[in-house]
Design a protein around this motif. Sequence first.
Motif, PDB file in Angstrom:
ATOM      1  N   GLU A  22       1.097  -1.330  -0.203  1.00 48.98           N
ATOM      2  CA  GLU A  22       0.053   0.340   0.180  1.00 48.98           C
ATOM      3  C   GLU A  22       1.093   1.602  -0.394  1.00 48.98           C
ATOM      4  OE1 GLU A  22      -3.165   2.059   2.485  1.00 48.98           O
ATOM      5  OE2 GLU A  22      -2.744  -0.070   3.721  1.00 48.98           O
ATOM      6  N   VAL A  23       0.538   1.823  -0.711  1.00 49.80           N
ATOM      7  CA  VAL A  23       0.886   3.988  -0.733  1.00 49.80           C
ATOM      8  C   VAL A  23      -0.245   5.003  -0.125  1.00 49.80           C
ATOM      9  CG1 VAL A  23       2.126   5.523  -2.565  1.00 49.80           C
ATOM     10  CG2 VAL A  23       2.489   2.750  -2.556  1.00 49.80           C
ATOM     11  N   PRO A 235       9.670   9.429  -8.697  1.00 44.06           N
ATOM     12  CA  PRO A 235       9.581   8.139  -8.989  1.00 44.06           C
ATOM     13  C   PRO A 235       9.359   8.049  -7.137  1.00 44.06           C
ATOM     14  CG  PRO A 235      11.449   9.434  -8.401  1.00 44.06           C
ATOM     15  CD  PRO A 235      10.392  10.114  -8.493  1.00 44.06           C
ATOM     16  N   ILE A 236       8.908   6.416  -7.500  1.00 46.30           N
ATOM     17  CA  ILE A 236       9.465   6.048  -5.878  1.00 46.30           C
ATOM     18  C   ILE A 236       9.335   4.356  -5.873  1.00 46.30           C
ATOM     19  CG2 ILE A 236       8.032   7.165  -4.552  1.00 46.30           C
ATOM     20  CD1 ILE A 236       5.255   5.133  -4.668  1.00 46.30           C
ATOM     21  N   THR A 237       9.993   3.768  -4.796  1.00 45.99           N
ATOM     22  CA  THR A 237      10.491   2.595  -5.017  1.00 45.99           C
ATOM     23  C   THR A 237       9.344   1.709  -4.106  1.00 45.99           C
ATOM     24  OG1 THR A 237      12.885   2.387  -5.466  1.00 45.99           O
ATOM     25  CG2 THR A 237      11.859   0.536  -4.378  1.00 45.99           C
ATOM     26  N   VAL A 238       8.397   0.811  -4.385  1.00 41.66           N
ATOM     27  CA  VAL A 238       7.692   0.571  -2.773  1.00 41.66           C
ATOM     28  C   VAL A 238       7.733  -0.812  -3.118  1.00 41.66           C
ATOM     29  CG1 VAL A 238       5.244  -0.982  -3.468  1.00 41.66           C
ATOM     30  CG2 VAL A 238       5.604   1.214  -4.292  1.00 41.66           C
ATOM     31  N   THR A 245       4.317   6.208   2.699  1.00 34.81           N
ATOM     32  CA  THR A 245       3.469   7.408   2.856  1.00 34.81           C
ATOM     33  C   THR A 245       4.685   8.486   1.694  1.00 34.81           C
ATOM     34  OG1 THR A 245       2.490   7.145   5.020  1.00 34.81           O
ATOM     35  CG2 THR A 245       3.190   9.359   4.361  1.00 34.81           C
ATOM     36  N   VAL A 246       3.477   8.632   0.956  1.00 33.12           N
ATOM     37  CA  VAL A 246       4.533   9.657   0.083  1.00 33.12           C
ATOM     38  C   VAL A 246       4.256  11.614   0.407  1.00 33.12           C
ATOM     39  CG1 VAL A 246       4.916  10.698  -2.532  1.00 33.12           C
ATOM     40  CG2 VAL A 246       4.682   8.077  -1.610  1.00 33.12           C
TER      41      VAL A 246
END
Length: 259
Positions: A22-23, A235-238, A245-246
């Motif tokens: 989850e993000v 950009p994010i790494t999940v 949390t972003v």
Amino acid sequence: MRRTLPFALGLILAAAACGPAEVVVTMEIDVPNPEGDGTMQLALSDIEVQLIPFDRDVLFDSMATAYGTPEPEAPQELLEQRAEVQAAQAEWDAATQRWATIRDTLQTLSEVLETLNRGSGDYVVLFREFNEWDGQLAAAERQQERTFAVFNELQQGTIRASDSIRVLQDNWADDAFADIGMVYTEKQRALGLDWVVDTTDANGIARGGLKVKPGQYWVYARYEMAYTELYWNVPITVEGGEPLTVTLTRSNAEERPTL
């Protein structure tokens, strides 16, 4: 049994790591404080947020290059004129705020005066203050009218030019990115990752709808303002485990002029 338990636990952890992660996205920006000096934090509600498993900007840049014809740009003169419109609107807003402050102050003083004995010292002091504020009201109203007239004249002068450039840009985009839907589909299929969409709530938070397979993603959102928009493609790494949390703010957005 001692060997079986760690092995079973390892299978459980491996399955959890491969499951949806989850993000949670929060959106807030600093804006001028309408009740005084400085700024305040504004939660951005009802904003669409997407988790995309590739960099959409790279695809658009590639397709624009392949198209060959460059995108029509807004003339520098028009951008400068729109900056003048924005500055004029800020002056009008300030004049309106000044007029509203005087009006509200007079209303408050009037209500207090009604409760006082006209022969008292407090009444005399407040009545003088009331007259001082009342003397400023007409001037503030004239300033409000003048600044609006300047703003309106400048704005009317840019509307037609802005509309013309926007039509050219929209037509160019329709042709240059005609196959973008197919490109999106092929790219997502090749990566085998999710593409999900959610909307921020009244507190500026998107949660619950942004669950994806672990991997590399880009958080995409945009927020339109009067003369510009805030554009996010972060950009994010999940990974598995606790929700990621972003936070989207002005600091990690690109501010783009709009027409």
